[in-house]
Design a protein around this motif. Structure first.
Motif, PDB file in Angstrom:
ATOM      1  N   SER A 154      21.325  34.714 -11.464  1.00 52.82           N
ATOM      2  CA  SER A 154      22.164  35.686 -12.164  1.00 52.82           C
ATOM      3  C   SER A 154      21.238  36.683 -12.828  1.00 52.82           C
ATOM      4  CB  SER A 154      23.081  35.009 -13.194  1.00 52.82           C
ATOM      5  OG  SER A 154      22.318  34.515 -14.277  1.00 52.82           O
ATOM      6  N   ARG A 157      21.106  42.590 -16.399  1.00 54.66           N
ATOM      7  CA  ARG A 157      21.836  43.870 -16.455  1.00 54.66           C
ATOM      8  C   ARG A 157      23.310  43.669 -16.116  1.00 54.66           C
ATOM      9  NH1 ARG A 157      18.876  48.390 -17.260  1.00 54.66           N
ATOM     10  NH2 ARG A 157      16.643  48.343 -16.738  1.00 54.66           N
ATOM     11  N   THR A 158      23.580  42.861 -15.116  1.00 48.94           N
ATOM     12  CA  THR A 158      24.969  42.582 -14.735  1.00 48.94           C
ATOM     13  C   THR A 158      25.708  41.905 -15.877  1.00 48.94           C
ATOM     14  OG1 THR A 158      24.199  42.285 -12.456  1.00 48.94           O
ATOM     15  CG2 THR A 158      26.411  41.509 -12.966  1.00 48.94           C
ATOM     16  N   LYS A 159      25.048  40.950 -16.512  1.00 52.20           N
ATOM     17  CA  LYS A 159      25.687  40.235 -17.621  1.00 52.20           C
ATOM     18  C   LYS A 159      25.974  41.179 -18.778  1.00 52.20           C
ATOM     19  CE  LYS A 159      25.287  36.055 -20.406  1.00 52.20           C
ATOM     20  NZ  LYS A 159      24.671  34.722 -20.453  1.00 52.20           N
ATOM     21  N   GLU A 161      26.459  44.449 -18.716  1.00 51.47           N
ATOM     22  CA  GLU A 161      27.565  45.349 -18.368  1.00 51.47           C
ATOM     23  C   GLU A 161      28.911  44.646 -18.519  1.00 51.47           C
ATOM     24  OE1 GLU A 161      27.049  47.004 -14.505  1.00 51.47           O
ATOM     25  OE2 GLU A 161      25.575  48.489 -15.167  1.00 51.47           O
ATOM     26  N   ARG A 162      28.970  43.399 -18.058  1.00 52.22           N
ATOM     27  CA  ARG A 162      30.226  42.653 -18.132  1.00 52.22           C
ATOM     28  C   ARG A 162      30.617  42.382 -19.586  1.00 52.22           C
ATOM     29  NH1 ARG A 162      28.765  38.766 -15.130  1.00 52.22           N
ATOM     30  NH2 ARG A 162      28.206  37.308 -16.780  1.00 52.22           N
ATOM     31  N   GLU A 203      24.899  40.935  -3.259  1.00 49.41           N
ATOM     32  CA  GLU A 203      24.050  40.674  -4.419  1.00 49.41           C
ATOM     33  C   GLU A 203      22.950  41.728  -4.525  1.00 49.41           C
ATOM     34  OE1 GLU A 203      21.116  37.064  -6.001  1.00 49.41           O
ATOM     35  OE2 GLU A 203      22.557  36.685  -4.375  1.00 49.41           O
ATOM     36  N   SER A 206      25.037  45.405  -5.203  1.00 51.58           N
ATOM     37  CA  SER A 206      25.823  45.570  -6.423  1.00 51.58           C
ATOM     38  C   SER A 206      25.124  45.080  -7.675  1.00 51.58           C
ATOM     39  CB  SER A 206      27.158  44.823  -6.278  1.00 51.58           C
ATOM     40  OG  SER A 206      27.893  45.323  -5.184  1.00 51.58           O
ATOM     41  N   GLN A 207      24.218  44.100  -7.545  1.00 51.06           N
ATOM     42  CA  GLN A 207      23.581  43.537  -8.736  1.00 51.06           C
ATOM     43  C   GLN A 207      22.146  44.026  -8.900  1.00 51.06           C
ATOM     44  OE1 GLN A 207      24.521  39.330  -9.559  1.00 51.06           O
ATOM     45  NE2 GLN A 207      25.844  39.381  -7.773  1.00 51.06           N
ATOM     46  N   THR A 358      34.647  37.186 -10.561  1.00 46.59           N
ATOM     47  CA  THR A 358      33.670  37.701  -9.604  1.00 46.59           C
ATOM     48  C   THR A 358      32.827  36.524  -9.132  1.00 46.59           C
ATOM     49  OG1 THR A 358      31.853  39.275  -9.252  1.00 46.59           O
ATOM     50  CG2 THR A 358      32.005  38.264 -11.421  1.00 46.59           C
ATOM     51  N   PRO A 360      29.193  35.829  -7.077  1.00 51.15           N
ATOM     52  CA  PRO A 360      28.025  36.272  -6.319  1.00 51.15           C
ATOM     53  C   PRO A 360      27.824  35.489  -5.025  1.00 51.15           C
ATOM     54  CG  PRO A 360      27.487  35.993  -8.631  1.00 51.15           C
ATOM     55  CD  PRO A 360      28.854  35.413  -8.436  1.00 51.15           C
TER      56      PRO A 360
END
Length: 735
Positions: A154, A157-159, A161-162, A203, A206-207, A358, A360
């Motif tokens: 994981s 940055r993704t975390k 944003e969420r 992954e 998008s991530q 979501t 991954p």
């Protein structure tokens, strides 16, 4: 393939957080003990069985905490022939969530170096999992010259944003999750890693696509495997009674098909949406029972706050829709029983559901497919690839509970379609998601990495002392010499010393300790045709670098940062009589350097008193009656050598140190074997007669050779007659 002349490969796998052991994994116990744990354990086992692999060490954290099993404190656990779990202690003994481990990771780097010295062999590859292990692995990779492969699992940055999208404030997010440091580490790993393993193309796009260094990195899509010996269709075998009883005791009509969900009690898993979908559909309630395995628990009130919230809402929604007798939420399902639950659901013609917002990848979807159980999953990320490869289920917009309910109803309604999906899943897993298939692709990629690495080594082999892997964890001794007026000054003896170092390469490491900045040190060594040392202690011990690539020792920088207030120190010394700042190129992050007029300068004791009055702490290094260096209290050549002894697991008495002036004094005293060359400065006179401090009669490198002979390391007698330095280079300036 590896040729007959090659040794089987040694892979160091690093995964630090959560609870890792070889059996009965406590998946779902908390947010840190999830699918990553299964992945690293199974990958280690299967990789060790490959004919080209000789050894796999899965390195994790040793935990001594009465709240967890004592097995997590065991230093070693055998996983299979050739694979084992190695647990090293660092930081507090108690169990820590991953966000609290960052301050202790440099300590683990040092413990890993000690561990590798005990092995007597360096790994061929380091594979790291998640950002915390990625940081440790990157430091080891840089220090040792070993390629690093990374799996993110994981991303920070993704975390972030969420969490921001959910309404959380940035300062609160940072306080809880320490994401700034995590993201910076992830960016560094993307620049450095030989390649990054991902589960899906989504992954990458998008991530990783939102990272700055993504364009520099090579990604390899290798979907995780599943253990088809554990996860298999029911066939004619009898379902174990214990897990079946744990489920059926909740249900009024246990023979109905099962809608099975297995996940952590996490808001992202959207169990609320699943219960709402089931509770709002009378048709679903008539067709099937709902079974939710949400980790393990003793008491909801003892769970983490976020998990408590999920479980409480779950029970409230079950009560809201009056689903008692139709929903099972068992407290304790062991990992050994999970495959039986898949088989039970398959035997009752049920369906697996992943209702996450979501996804991954979705390892549970592959486990379900391997068990002959069709699934419903998010129309997002990994499930798209799995459905394309296995053709064994439906995708749904899991943001809408009506869409989840409709997909589940469709999956349960057509028995012919259910049988086709079940058969397709078994075949698809065998083709695309077995561990053997995963490791076959993995080995293809690491062969390319190791081939490129060997070519790079060959290109530099003739030029560098530290070609390829670093020998630091394996050497028996280390020679550290000052440069100016110690190592350099006379060419014939310098050449003789370099030949001796070359003959002892692999047993002895060569380093320098100098007041010069690293750039100046390299330039003067090149001028004198000295090969690049393996260790460079520069700027009077305030910086440490390694090898031809000048890899900085970040652990040392973090160590000496303690109580260092550079700007305040410079301001305090401004206007002091007899002190003039040296040129900008001699100033460093952890060093202030002055030229002094000894007639006008206050005494060192007075300078210490002045700084103390302003509550400033620093070391003052006075040398040649001409230079004053201001360093952090933990920084000096002597401190640097003691740090290296600890870091690389080499006793201090195995360090040979050579110097000529006052800024060498601290490294010459203590348990090291010290050599003072014949052309030493008067401030070293006080060391005469001290234990393990040899005063040579010869000058420069010849004095070092004389000292080596004194300590019995040359094997040949050295003349003690003083020699004349090279005329054109007799004066080597001190910097």
């Amino acid at each position: 393939m590896i040729t007959a002349s090659d040794s089987p490969l040694y892979v160091l796998m690093i995964s630090l957080h959560g609870l890792i052991r070889g059996y009965d994994l406590e998946l779902g116990r908390d947010a840190d003990t999830g699918g990553q744990i299964t992945y690293v354990v199974e990958l280690s086992r299967t990789l060790a069985a490959h004919p080209e692999i000789g050894k796999v060490d899965l390195l994790t954290r040793a935990i001594l905490d009465p709240a967890v099993s004592p097995e997590y404190a065991q230093p070693e656990e055998v996983l299979s022939a050739g694979a084992r779990i190695i647990r090293l202690p660092f930081g507090p003994k108690r169990y820590l969530r991953k966000e609290l481990m960052w301050p202790y990771l440099d300590e683990l780097v040092d413990r890993c170096l000690h561990y590798l010295r005990q092995q007597g062999r360096l790994p061929d590859l380091i594979h790291t999992h998640y950002a915390d292990a990625g940081y440790v692995g990157q430091q080891l990779s840089l220090l040792l010259g070993i390629p690093q492969v990374h799996t993110g699992h994981s991303l920070g940055r993704t975390k972030r944003e969420r969490l921001l999208a959910s309404g959380r404030k940035q300062h609160a997010i940072e306080r809880q999750f320490n994401l700034e440091r995590r993201i910076a580490v992830e960016e560094d790993i993307l620049k450095h890693a030989a390649f990054v393993v991902t589960s899906t193309r989504q992954e990458i796009d998008s991530q990783y696509g939102i990272y700055h260094n993504v364009a520099q990195q090579r990604f390899v899509v290798i979907p995780p495997g599943t253990d088809t010996k554990r996860f298999s269709p029911p066939g004619r075998r009898k379902i174990q009674s214990d897990p079946q009883q744990q489920i059926d005791r909740f249900l009024s009509d246990p023979d109905k098909p099962i809608i099975l969900a297995i996940c952590r009690p996490d808001l992202r898993k959207n169990l609320k949406g699943l219960v709402n979908a089931y509770g709002q559909s009378q048709e679903l309630q008539e067709r099937a029972n709902l079974v939710i395995v949400a980790g393990t628990r003793e008491d909801i009130r003892a769970m983490e706050e976020s998990q408590q919230q999920v479980m409480q809402n779950l029970l409230l929604d079950i009560d809201k829709y009056d689903l008692w007798g139709k929903v099972a939420i068992p407290k304790q399902i062991s990992q050994d029983a999970i495959p039986e639950l898949y088989r039970l659901a398959a035997r009752r013609r049920g369906v697996f559901v992943n209702s996450a917002l979501t996804e991954p990848f979705g390892l549970t979807l592959i486990e379900a497919a391997a068990s002959g159980l069709p699934f419903v999953a998010p129309d997002d990320g990994g499930p798209r690839d799995i459905v394309r490869n296995c053709r064994n289920g439906l995708l749904a917009n899991t943001l809408e509970c009506e869409a989840i309910g409709q997909a589940l109803t469709t999956a349960l309604a057509d028995r012919k379609q259910w049988r086709a999906w079940s058969a397709n899943g078994l075949l698809g897993v065998k083709r695309h998601y077995s561990w053997d298939a995963h490791v076959a692709k993995y080995m293809k990629e690491i062969r390319q990495v190791l081939r490129r690495n060997r070519k790079g080594v060959r290109r530099h082999h003739a030029l560098l002392l530290d070609s390829g892997k670093s020998q630091m964890p394996l050497v028996e001794r280390t020679l550290i010499s000052d440069i100016d007026n110690t190592l350099l000054g006379e060419r014939a003896s310098l050449q003789q010393l370099m030949q001796w170092l070359s003959r002892n390469k692999g047993k002895l490491a060569f380093g320098i300790a100098t007041g010069r900045p690293v750039e100046s040190a390299i330039a003067i060594l090149k001028k004198w045709q000295v090969p690049q040392p393996e260790i460079l202690i520069t700027s009077v011990g305030s910086e440490i670098h390694y090898g031809a690539k000048l890899i900085p020792d970040t652990g040392w920088a973090n160590h000496i940062r303690h109580m260092w207030r550079r700007d305040d120190l410079q301001q305090a010394l401004t206007g002091i009589p007899g002190l003039t700042l040296q040129a900008p190129e001699n100033q460093r992050e952890f060093k202030l350097s002055y030229i002094v007029d000894p007639e006008r300068m206050p005494t060192i004791k007075e300078l210490y008193r002045l700084l103390g009055e302003r509550k400033l702490r620093a070391q003052l290094i006075y040398s040649h009656q001409e230079f004053l260096d201001i360093l952090p209290i933990r920084a000096s050549k002597g401190h640097a050598i003691r740090y290296l002894a600890y870091k690389w697991g080499l006793p201090l008495e195995n360090f040979l140190v050579a110097g000529d002036s006052g800024n060498d004094q601290e490294m010459l005293v203590g348990n090291t074997q010290a050599i003072v060359v014949g052309n030493y400065s008067p401030e070293l006179q006080t060391l005469k007669g001290m234990h393990s401090v040899y005063f040579a009669s010869r000058h420069f490198a010849a004095g070092i050779l004389e000292g080596l002979s004194h300590y019995g390391l040359l094997g040949i007698p050295i003349s003690t007659a003083p020699q004349i330095p090279d005329a054109e280079e007799s004066e080597v300036p001190h910097v």
